[in-house]
Design an enzyme around this catalytic site. Structure first.
Site, short mmCIF file in Angstrom:
data_model
loop_
_atom_site.label_atom_id
_atom_site.label_comp_id
_atom_site.label_asym_id
_atom_site.label_seq_id
_atom_site.Cartn_x
_atom_site.Cartn_y
_atom_site.Cartn_z
N ASP A 86 7.09 -2.57 32.79
CA ASP A 86 7.34 -1.30 32.11
C ASP A 86 6.07 -0.46 32.02
OD1 ASP A 86 9.00 0.51 30.45
OD2 ASP A 86 7.65 -0.10 28.86
N ASP A 90 5.47 2.99 34.02
CA ASP A 90 5.20 4.18 33.21
C ASP A 90 4.03 4.98 33.78
OD1 ASP A 90 7.24 3.74 31.44
OD2 ASP A 90 5.97 3.04 29.79
#
Length: 197
Positions: A86, A90
């Site tokens: 993640d 990102d």
């Protein structure tokens, strides 16, 4: 700045949706990758000057980014691998969103400065938290605010390049302020920790 609002939205909207997504078998990592695909479609839309599509894909990617964490929490599938994936994606998405602005004919230097500040702000949070500090909510221009700024720049550029240019300058200025805020927060916090040990 949007941290408190994000928590309210998560409790009332995101978590109910997350439970439904989890019930059909969508994993947090799958949602994270879908968000990345949406960001790539945003970049493609910017390249062909389809700003309406670009705006849609920014929103779609942002929703996926919020939902992957929500699904992880409601299913109890918060893993170190998921956190790494993640966080890494990102940063890729942040870079894509900012680089997409280059197709609006802004000066290259502005795009590079915005990108550098964005990555440094995120790096300082990651490094600070690895040292035991809590950085969420520190700074006026966190990731959510920067993505909203890109969203506004793309929308406004369709009818006023000058106003969009101003928003970009303001975003860079606020990002620089955030960089300074986090730098002093981390250095002061670590100094106090070392003095108390």
């Amino acid at each position: 700045m949007l941290t408190k609002l994000r928590k309210i939205v998560a409790n009332k909207i995101l978590y109910p949706i997350a439970k439904k997504l989890a019930s059909i078998g969508l994993s947090p990592n799958t949602i994270t990758v879908i968000g990345l695909l949406f960001s790539i479609l945003y970049l493609a839309s910017m390249y062909v000057e389809k700003l309406e599509l670009a705006v849609f894909f920014i929103l779609a990617s942002g929703v996926m980014d919020a939902l992957d964490g929500a699904v992880a929490k409601v299913t109890g599938k918060t893993t170190k691998l998921g956190a790494f994936l993640d966080s890494t994606i990102d940063r890729i998405e942040d870079s894509i969103f900012i680089l997409g602005l280059s197709f609006l004919k802004f000066e290259s230097l502005l795009i590079y400065v915005f990108l550098a500040l964005s990555l440094m702000i995120s790096y300082m949070r990651a490094r600070g938290e690895s040292l035991g500090l809590k950085l969420e909510g520190v700074g006026v221009m966190e990731r959510s605010e920067r993505i909203i700024a890109v969203f506004l720049i793309v929308i406004v550029s369709s009818f006023s390049y000058e106003v969009a240019h101003f928003i970009l300058y303001a975003t860079i200025a606020l990002s620089l302020i955030t960089f300074v805020q986090r730098f002093f927060f981390i250095t002061n916090s670590l100094t106090l920790k070392e003095q108390n040990t």
